[in-house]
Design an enzyme around this catalytic site. Structure first.
Site, PDB file in Angstrom:
ATOM      1  N   ARG A  12      73.603 -53.532   9.535  1.00 22.76           N
ATOM      2  CA  ARG A  12      72.543 -52.543   9.305  1.00 22.76           C
ATOM      3  C   ARG A  12      72.838 -51.675   8.085  1.00 22.76           C
ATOM      4  O   ARG A  12      71.948 -51.354   7.308  1.00 22.76           O
ATOM      5  CB  ARG A  12      72.341 -51.660  10.534  1.00 22.76           C
ATOM      6  CG  ARG A  12      71.954 -52.408  11.788  1.00 22.76           C
ATOM      7  CD  ARG A  12      70.681 -53.245  11.630  1.00 22.76           C
ATOM      8  NE  ARG A  12      70.246 -53.816  12.904  1.00 22.76           N
ATOM      9  CZ  ARG A  12      70.682 -54.965  13.414  1.00 22.76           C
ATOM     10  NH1 ARG A  12      71.561 -55.690  12.752  1.00 22.76           N
ATOM     11  NH2 ARG A  12      70.239 -55.404  14.582  1.00 22.76           N
ATOM     12  N   ASP A  60      95.761 -32.533  14.258  1.00 26.47           N
ATOM     13  CA  ASP A  60      95.469 -31.473  15.237  1.00 26.47           C
ATOM     14  C   ASP A  60      96.568 -31.453  16.293  1.00 26.47           C
ATOM     15  O   ASP A  60      97.012 -32.515  16.723  1.00 26.47           O
ATOM     16  CB  ASP A  60      94.109 -31.719  15.923  1.00 26.47           C
ATOM     17  CG  ASP A  60      93.550 -30.452  16.565  1.00 26.47           C
ATOM     18  OD1 ASP A  60      94.350 -29.633  17.074  1.00 26.47           O
ATOM     19  OD2 ASP A  60      92.323 -30.271  16.564  1.00 26.47           O
ATOM     20  N   ARG A  71      80.949 -29.474  23.387  1.00 26.85           N
ATOM     21  CA  ARG A  71      80.859 -29.786  21.947  1.00 26.85           C
ATOM     22  C   ARG A  71      81.593 -31.059  21.584  1.00 26.85           C
ATOM     23  O   ARG A  71      81.468 -31.559  20.481  1.00 26.85           O
ATOM     24  CB  ARG A  71      81.468 -28.648  21.104  1.00 26.85           C
ATOM     25  CG  ARG A  71      80.741 -27.354  21.146  1.00 26.85           C
ATOM     26  CD  ARG A  71      81.451 -26.286  20.321  1.00 26.85           C
ATOM     27  NE  ARG A  71      82.860 -26.151  20.596  1.00 26.85           N
ATOM     28  CZ  ARG A  71      83.374 -25.673  21.722  1.00 26.85           C
ATOM     29  NH1 ARG A  71      82.576 -25.303  22.695  1.00 26.85           N
ATOM     30  NH2 ARG A  71      84.678 -25.579  21.886  1.00 26.85           N
ATOM     31  N   LYS A  84      94.281 -33.992  21.762  1.00 23.27           N
ATOM     32  CA  LYS A  84      92.958 -34.433  21.307  1.00 23.27           C
ATOM     33  C   LYS A  84      93.046 -35.647  20.386  1.00 23.27           C
ATOM     34  O   LYS A  84      92.245 -36.571  20.477  1.00 23.27           O
ATOM     35  CB  LYS A  84      92.260 -33.297  20.569  1.00 23.27           C
ATOM     36  CG  LYS A  84      91.836 -32.167  21.455  1.00 23.27           C
ATOM     37  CD  LYS A  84      91.121 -31.107  20.636  1.00 23.27           C
ATOM     38  CE  LYS A  84      90.519 -30.055  21.546  1.00 23.27           C
ATOM     39  NZ  LYS A  84      89.745 -29.081  20.780  1.00 23.27           N
ATOM     40  N   LEU A 108      98.134 -27.640  10.776  1.00 16.01           N
ATOM     41  CA  LEU A 108      98.302 -27.595   9.325  1.00 16.01           C
ATOM     42  C   LEU A 108      98.776 -26.203   8.904  1.00 16.01           C
ATOM     43  O   LEU A 108      98.184 -25.198   9.282  1.00 16.01           O
ATOM     44  CB  LEU A 108      96.961 -27.920   8.655  1.00 16.01           C
ATOM     45  CG  LEU A 108      97.026 -28.272   7.171  1.00 16.01           C
ATOM     46  CD1 LEU A 108      97.570 -29.687   6.985  1.00 16.01           C
ATOM     47  CD2 LEU A 108      95.640 -28.169   6.539  1.00 16.01           C
ATOM     48  N   CYS A 173      86.741 -19.439  -5.046  1.00 19.09           N
ATOM     49  CA  CYS A 173      85.703 -18.776  -5.857  1.00 19.09           C
ATOM     50  C   CYS A 173      84.643 -18.134  -4.954  1.00 19.09           C
ATOM     51  O   CYS A 173      84.064 -17.103  -5.280  1.00 19.09           O
ATOM     52  CB  CYS A 173      84.994 -19.791  -6.752  1.00 19.09           C
ATOM     53  SG  CYS A 173      85.975 -20.528  -8.060  1.00 19.09           S
ATOM     54  N   CYS A 186      84.186 -19.365  16.159  1.00 21.56           N
ATOM     55  CA  CYS A 186      83.292 -19.832  17.219  1.00 21.56           C
ATOM     56  C   CYS A 186      83.647 -19.226  18.571  1.00 21.56           C
ATOM     57  O   CYS A 186      82.776 -18.960  19.393  1.00 21.56           O
ATOM     58  CB  CYS A 186      83.352 -21.342  17.324  1.00 21.56           C
ATOM     59  SG  CYS A 186      82.787 -22.148  15.844  1.00 21.56           S
ATOM     60  N   CYS A 243      89.763 -17.335 -11.267  1.00 21.44           N
ATOM     61  CA  CYS A 243      90.005 -17.659  -9.845  1.00 21.44           C
ATOM     62  C   CYS A 243      91.492 -17.981  -9.650  1.00 21.44           C
ATOM     63  O   CYS A 243      92.080 -18.712 -10.448  1.00 21.44           O
ATOM     64  CB  CYS A 243      89.139 -18.868  -9.451  1.00 21.44           C
ATOM     65  SG  CYS A 243      89.551 -19.540  -7.821  1.00 21.44           S
ATOM     66  N   CYS A 246      91.349 -22.200  -8.901  1.00 21.61           N
ATOM     67  CA  CYS A 246      90.853 -23.178  -9.873  1.00 21.61           C
ATOM     68  C   CYS A 246      90.704 -22.618 -11.280  1.00 21.61           C
ATOM     69  O   CYS A 246      90.310 -23.345 -12.185  1.00 21.61           O
ATOM     70  CB  CYS A 246      89.538 -23.794  -9.397  1.00 21.61           C
ATOM     71  SG  CYS A 246      88.112 -22.709  -9.563  1.00 21.61           S
TER      72      CYS A 246
HETATM   73 ZN   LIG Z   1      88.042 -21.303  -7.744  1.00 21.83          ZN
END
Ligand SMILES: [Zn+2]
Length: 249
Positions: A12, A60, A71, A84, A108, A173, A186, A243, A246
């Site tokens: 598909r 995780d 959820r 999980k 992390l 930024c 949440c 920034c 970046c």
């Molecule tokens: Zn930036």
């Protein structure tokens, strides 16, 4: 060469113009990292794996809780207390035996992120907090990788695709004061499962477009929806002069 079995499995999506056999082959060679196996990570990982992404790494250290189930409907009552990532991996392999699904049962942090967010084509942010997103933004920018941010609260959500060079700006930024304490998780504000899934599946579509070249990725635009008020709009990111992430070094 794609096998007859895979030709039938993916028939598909291979029919979609610009996706085709080359897109399927590109997905098969790709490595996508999903940070978080919650409301965003569960649907994101399921659809990435099922679409034929060759390697998916799930990061995780959380275990399934009762309040996750609305959820994260892939999890069963019997999974409560299990990691999980392990449960998600089982389901992904049941859907597509032979897929390479890595589980990293770690949270992390700034120490492990450079090693964990490496050697991938794109990172999907399926976390629920700004600190993790700032970290993903810094580490992927340093590594020259794109990432797709997703966030949802209540009936609203937002998605941003950050290109590897951050030509359209970065998450730093956007966040006016990266050092300030963020609000709005949440767990405090509430969230509806279908709204989170909407965000996750848009992130997956961005990844598929990026990897296959089918369609164009809307880099550097914050796509916002609020299904409570039925509003939808996009905001063009502004690359911030100087920034900390970046800006020119
Ligand atoms: Zn930036």
């Amino acid at each position: 060469m794609i096998s007859d079995h895979d030709l039938e499995r993916y028939s598909r999506q291979i029919l979609v113009p610009d996706f085709e056999l080359d897109g399927q082959a590109a997905l098969g060679e790709a490595h996508v990292i999903v940070v978080g196996c919650g409301g965003l990570g569960v649907p994101a990982a399921m659809y990435l794996g099922a679409a034929g992404v060759g390697t998916v790494t799930l990061i995780d250290d959380d275990r399934v809780e009762l309040s996750n189930l609305p959820r994260q409907p892939l999890f069963r009552v019997a999974d409560i207390g299990r990691l999980k990532g392990d449960v998600l991996r089982e389901h992904m392999l049941a859907n597509r035996p032979g897929a390479q699904i890595n589980v990293v049962a770690q949270r992390l942090d700034s120490l492990n992120a450079p090693a964990l967010l490496a050697n991938a084509d794109v990172v999907v942010d399926a976390t629920d907090n700004r600190e993790a997103r700032l970290l993903i933004d810094r580490v992927t920018f340093a590594a020259g990788m794109p990432w797709i941010m997703g966030a949802a609260t209540r009936l609203s959500g937002q998605i941003i695709a950050f290109d590897s060079a951050r030509d359209w700006g970065c998450y730093h930024c956007l966040v006016s004061d990266p050092g300030a304490q963020a609000t709005g998780k949440c767990a405090d504000l509430g969230v509806v499962g279908s709204a989170v899934a909407s965000v996750a599946l848009q992130q997956v579509t961005d990844v598929i477009k990026l990897l296959t070249g089918c369609g164009s990725v809307l880099w550097g635009e914050c796509r916002v929806f609020d299904d409570a008020t039925n509003e939808r709009f996009t905001l063009r990111l502004q690359k911030r002069v100087g920034c900390v992430n970046c800006g020119s070094k």
